[in-house]
Scaffold this motif. Structure first.
Motif, PDB file in Angstrom:
ATOM      1  N   LEU A 303       0.829  -1.203   0.000  1.00 42.59           N
ATOM      2  CA  LEU A 303       0.000   0.000   0.000  1.00 42.59           C
ATOM      3  C   LEU A 303       0.867   1.258   0.000  1.00 42.59           C
ATOM      4  N   GLN A 304       2.008   1.214   0.697  1.00 44.49           N
ATOM      5  CA  GLN A 304       2.929   2.345   0.651  1.00 44.49           C
ATOM      6  C   GLN A 304       3.410   2.590  -0.776  1.00 44.49           C
ATOM      7  N   GLN A 305       3.690   1.507  -1.479  1.00 48.76           N
ATOM      8  CA  GLN A 305       4.178   1.624  -2.851  1.00 48.76           C
ATOM      9  C   GLN A 305       3.126   2.263  -3.755  1.00 48.76           C
ATOM     10  N   THR A 306       1.854   1.923  -3.557  1.00 51.86           N
ATOM     11  CA  THR A 306       0.804   2.531  -4.382  1.00 51.86           C
ATOM     12  C   THR A 306       0.713   4.033  -4.145  1.00 51.86           C
ATOM     13  N   VAL A 307       0.930   4.448  -2.896  1.00 54.52           N
ATOM     14  CA  VAL A 307       0.899   5.878  -2.586  1.00 54.52           C
ATOM     15  C   VAL A 307       2.067   6.592  -3.265  1.00 54.52           C
ATOM     16  N   ILE A 308       3.250   5.996  -3.181  1.00 55.15           N
ATOM     17  CA  ILE A 308       4.435   6.576  -3.833  1.00 55.15           C
ATOM     18  C   ILE A 308       4.208   6.701  -5.334  1.00 55.15           C
ATOM     19  N   THR A 309       3.619   5.668  -5.922  1.00 58.15           N
ATOM     20  CA  THR A 309       3.353   5.677  -7.356  1.00 58.15           C
ATOM     21  C   THR A 309       2.402   6.811  -7.728  1.00 58.15           C
ATOM     22  N   SER A 310       1.374   7.028  -6.905  1.00 57.92           N
ATOM     23  CA  SER A 310       0.399   8.069  -7.220  1.00 57.92           C
ATOM     24  C   SER A 310       1.001   9.463  -7.070  1.00 57.92           C
ATOM     25  N   VAL A 311       1.907   9.642  -6.094  1.00 58.13           N
ATOM     26  CA  VAL A 311       2.610  10.924  -5.962  1.00 58.13           C
ATOM     27  C   VAL A 311       3.461  11.176  -7.205  1.00 58.13           C
ATOM     28  N   THR A 312       4.140  10.132  -7.646  1.00 54.97           N
ATOM     29  CA  THR A 312       4.943  10.229  -8.872  1.00 54.97           C
ATOM     30  C   THR A 312       4.081  10.682 -10.044  1.00 54.97           C
ATOM     31  N   ASN A 313       2.869  10.147 -10.125  1.00 58.55           N
ATOM     32  CA  ASN A 313       1.962  10.486 -11.210  1.00 58.55           C
ATOM     33  C   ASN A 313       1.580  11.966 -11.181  1.00 58.55           C
ATOM     34  N   ILE A 314       1.377  12.497  -9.990  1.00 60.26           N
ATOM     35  CA  ILE A 314       1.038  13.920  -9.862  1.00 60.26           C
ATOM     36  C   ILE A 314       2.202  14.791 -10.334  1.00 60.26           C
ATOM     37  N   VAL A 315       3.403  14.463  -9.881  1.00 60.28           N
ATOM     38  CA  VAL A 315       4.584  15.257 -10.220  1.00 60.28           C
ATOM     39  C   VAL A 315       4.819  15.288 -11.729  1.00 60.28           C
ATOM     40  N   VAL A 316       4.725  14.132 -12.372  1.00 62.70           N
ATOM     41  CA  VAL A 316       5.013  14.095 -13.808  1.00 62.70           C
ATOM     42  C   VAL A 316       3.886  14.713 -14.628  1.00 62.70           C
ATOM     43  N   THR A 317       2.667  14.775 -14.070  1.00 63.11           N
ATOM     44  CA  THR A 317       1.598  15.495 -14.759  1.00 63.11           C
ATOM     45  C   THR A 317       1.929  16.980 -14.834  1.00 63.11           C
ATOM     46  N   VAL A 318       2.517  17.514 -13.767  1.00 60.63           N
ATOM     47  CA  VAL A 318       2.970  18.909 -13.781  1.00 60.63           C
ATOM     48  C   VAL A 318       4.040  19.092 -14.857  1.00 60.63           C
ATOM     49  N   VAL A 319       4.946  18.134 -14.955  1.00 55.20           N
ATOM     50  CA  VAL A 319       5.988  18.184 -15.984  1.00 55.20           C
ATOM     51  C   VAL A 319       5.355  18.231 -17.376  1.00 55.20           C
ATOM     52  N   ALA A 320       4.330  17.396 -17.590  1.00 53.87           N
ATOM     53  CA  ALA A 320       3.659  17.368 -18.890  1.00 53.87           C
ATOM     54  C   ALA A 320       3.029  18.709 -19.219  1.00 53.87           C
ATOM     55  N   ILE A 321       2.387  19.332 -18.219  1.00 53.76           N
ATOM     56  CA  ILE A 321       1.751  20.636 -18.434  1.00 53.76           C
ATOM     57  C   ILE A 321       2.786  21.674 -18.861  1.00 53.76           C
ATOM     58  N   LEU A 322       3.975  21.591 -18.284  1.00 53.64           N
ATOM     59  CA  LEU A 322       5.035  22.541 -18.614  1.00 53.64           C
ATOM     60  C   LEU A 322       5.635  22.279 -19.991  1.00 53.64           C
ATOM     61  N   LEU A 323       5.639  21.009 -20.430  1.00 51.41           N
ATOM     62  CA  LEU A 323       6.329  20.654 -21.669  1.00 51.41           C
ATOM     63  C   LEU A 323       5.450  20.635 -22.913  1.00 51.41           C
ATOM     64  N   ILE A 324       4.166  20.378 -22.742  1.00 48.62           N
ATOM     65  CA  ILE A 324       3.345  20.024 -23.905  1.00 48.62           C
ATOM     66  C   ILE A 324       3.258  21.136 -24.935  1.00 48.62           C
ATOM     67  N   ASP A 325       3.283  22.392 -24.506  1.00 42.65           N
ATOM     68  CA  ASP A 325       3.257  23.497 -25.460  1.00 42.65           C
ATOM     69  C   ASP A 325       4.650  23.928 -25.893  1.00 42.65           C
ATOM     70  N   ARG A 326       5.676  23.356 -25.274  1.00 45.23           N
ATOM     71  CA  ARG A 326       7.049  23.711 -25.624  1.00 45.23           C
ATOM     72  C   ARG A 326       7.619  22.783 -26.693  1.00 45.23           C
ATOM     73  N   ILE A 327       7.438  21.468 -26.501  1.00 47.51           N
ATOM     74  CA  ILE A 327       8.064  20.517 -27.424  1.00 47.51           C
ATOM     75  C   ILE A 327       7.053  19.839 -28.345  1.00 47.51           C
ATOM     76  N   GLY A 328       5.766  20.042 -28.107  1.00 45.85           N
ATOM     77  CA  GLY A 328       4.764  19.472 -28.994  1.00 45.85           C
ATOM     78  C   GLY A 328       4.207  18.153 -28.512  1.00 45.85           C
ATOM     79  N   ARG A 329       3.035  17.805 -29.035  1.00 45.48           N
ATOM     80  CA  ARG A 329       2.322  16.593 -28.605  1.00 45.48           C
ATOM     81  C   ARG A 329       3.002  15.323 -29.118  1.00 45.48           C
ATOM     82  N   ARG A 330       3.391  15.328 -30.391  1.00 44.79           N
ATOM     83  CA  ARG A 330       3.979  14.127 -30.994  1.00 44.79           C
ATOM     84  C   ARG A 330       5.293  13.746 -30.307  1.00 44.79           C
ATOM     85  N   ARG A 331       6.145  14.740 -30.074  1.00 47.79           N
ATOM     86  CA  ARG A 331       7.434  14.441 -29.453  1.00 47.79           C
ATOM     87  C   ARG A 331       7.237  13.908 -28.036  1.00 47.79           C
TER      88      ARG A 331
END
Length: 472
Positions: A303-331
């Motif tokens: 259960l600890q691992q599932t929580v860590i995984t979900s935190v990771t998912n939140i962090v990388v979603t922020v990364v996606a928001i920052l990148l998607i208009d910079r490098i494009g959808r296809r890349r």
């Protein structure tokens, strides 16, 4: 230029826009919460109801059948009674599902309550982004629309965190907790709190100006838009009128080529939706606790691992928001597909090499050594990283952008239905595939990730910096 000056120049009240968008996005929070909360309850529920692998898979994924129905009818219903009222209905469905699942006596009624919750999820998945788009200024619509994806992954995190907290407090998900109810039942009951909050907040926001214009209530629509925009209200009303006239003329026939068959762009949208699910991301969020216990982790560690995984998912979603208009959808999709292929391939190899050891029930299960366990954990989280920064948010962005104005609504509905169907197929098949071997399940997802890479390179168009009116 200061933030205040820039906001005034762009012609909108930032605080009001964000308030409305965040409230609507709470539907995404419940979307994520409802689909993930079952994670910590799978194993004790399976034992309590005496279910086999096939029935367990159907119970877990049955909510997705409701999702398909809820998503299909939500759009039509919201055109008749309004976006806000559909949000309130979705809140009620979430609440009913949470209470019913808490007191379920067997797999049959658990499926019923899961389907009811799925109706709410499906409705929220359509209404939240639609409402946000309809009240947002065009130049910040993408960023505000991304709140939906952020709300989904946050809902997943809170659901998994509450599962972990309840199981830890009870000494195990299958142990008795408050008022004589098992801990896993309380996991379902926790959804009542955000469901009621969502309904209450939905009643505090104004109706969509698009719906108001559609109903001939232009004075009310103008009032709503005036609370959001500092200029251009009349232009926005005129734009809404034109869109409504165009949408009335849209039908399924518009998705067909003159020679028959769906337009290529519609097939691309369907394929994007299917690949997003066929890489197995929801297996991580539905079954990860059970999966890690099956390979030797304690329930607490799993259960600890599932929580860590979900935190990771939140962090990388922020990364996606920052990148998607910079490098494009296809890349972004290309990087994600390549990374998922490597991560999933690693998990496939690790599980294929794991020795099989009888469990308490006499069934053979793979057991990972300490080093193999670390490799599997790293690979699983890297898979979430590459998915969360690419295919998670980028597919929804593309589906909202890639279709031309004439077919956008109808084509998006078909692509979303394909996504729910693919989600159901993957989620319900995992227990049976895992019985063959975890290497078999992850091998399938590895192949899907590789295929998605070639698909993006060959077929997916780039929509960055294109106006919606320029889509072919």
């Amino acid at each position: 230029m200061s933030g205040t000056a820039q906001t005034q120049e762009q012609g909108f009240h930032a605080g009001r826009v964000i308030q409305l968008a965040v409230t609507a996005a709470l539907g995404g929070f419940l979307f994520g919460f409802d689909t993930a909360v079952i994670n910590g309850a799978v194993t004790p529920m399976q034992e309590a109801f005496g279910m086999g692998a096939g029935v367990t898979g159907f119970v877990v994924s049955s909510a997705l059948l409701g999702c398909m129905v809820g998503a299909y009818f939500a759009g039509r219903l919201s055109d008749k009674i309004g976006r806000v009222r559909v949000m309130v209905i979705a809140s009620a469905l979430f609440t009913i599902s949470a209470i019913g699942s808490t007191f379920a006596v067997g797999p049959v009624d658990m499926i019923l309550w899961r389907v009811i919750g799925g109706l709410g999820v499906g409705a929220a998945s359509v209404i939240a982004p639609a409402y946000i788009a309809e009240i947002s200024p065009a130049h910040i619509r993408g960023r505000l629309g991304s709140l939906q994806q952020m709300a989904i992954v946050t809902g997943i995190f809170i659901a998994l965190l509450s599962d972990y907290a309840i199981a830890a407090a009870a000494g195990g998900a299958g142990n008795e907790f408050w008022f004589g109810l098992d801990a896993w039942r309380w996991m379902f009951f926790t959804e009542v709190i955000p469901a009621v909050i969502y309904g209450a907040l939905a009643l505090s926001i104004p109706e969509s100006p698009r719906f108001l214009v559609h109903q001939g209530r232009e004075d009310e629509a103008r009032k709503v838009l005036s609370s959001v925009l500092t200029e251009g209200v009349d232009d926005r009303i005129s734009e809404i009128r034109r869109t409504i006239i165009r949408d009335r003329a849209t039908s399924l026939r518009d998705l067909l080529k003159p020679t028959g068959g769906l337009l290529p762009i519609v097939w691309i949208g369907i394929a994007l939706s299917v690949f997003q699910q066929f890489v197995g991301i929801n297996v991580i969020f539905y079954y990860s606790s059970t999966l890690w216990q099956a390979v030797g982790f304690t329930e607490d560690d799993a259960l600890q691992q599932t929580v860590i995984t979900s935190v990771t998912n939140i962090v990388v979603t922020v990364v996606a928001i920052l990148l998607i208009d910079r490098i494009g959808r296809r890349r972004l999709l290309t990087i994600g597909s390549a990374g998922m292929f490597v991560a999933l391939g690693t998990m496939t190899i690790v599980f294929s090499q794991a020795p099989l050891v009888p469990n308490d029930a006499g069934e053979l299960e793979p057991v990972l050594s300490d080093s193999a366990g670390i490799v599997a954990l790293v690979a699983a989280n890297l898979f979430v990283v590459f998915f969360g920064m690419s295919w998670g948010p980028a597919v929804w962005v593309l589906l909202g952008e890639m279709f031309n104005n004439k077919i956008r609504g109808t084509a998006l509905g078909i692509a979303a239905a394909a996504q729910w169907l693919a989600n159901f197929a993957i989620s319900s098949s995992f227990p049976s595939m895992a019985e063959v071997g975890l290497w078999f399940a992850y091998g399938f997802y590895t192949i899907a990730a590789l295929a998605s890479l070639f698909f993006v390179l060959r077929f997916v168009p780039e929509t960055r910096n294109k106006e919606l009116e320029d889509m072919e």
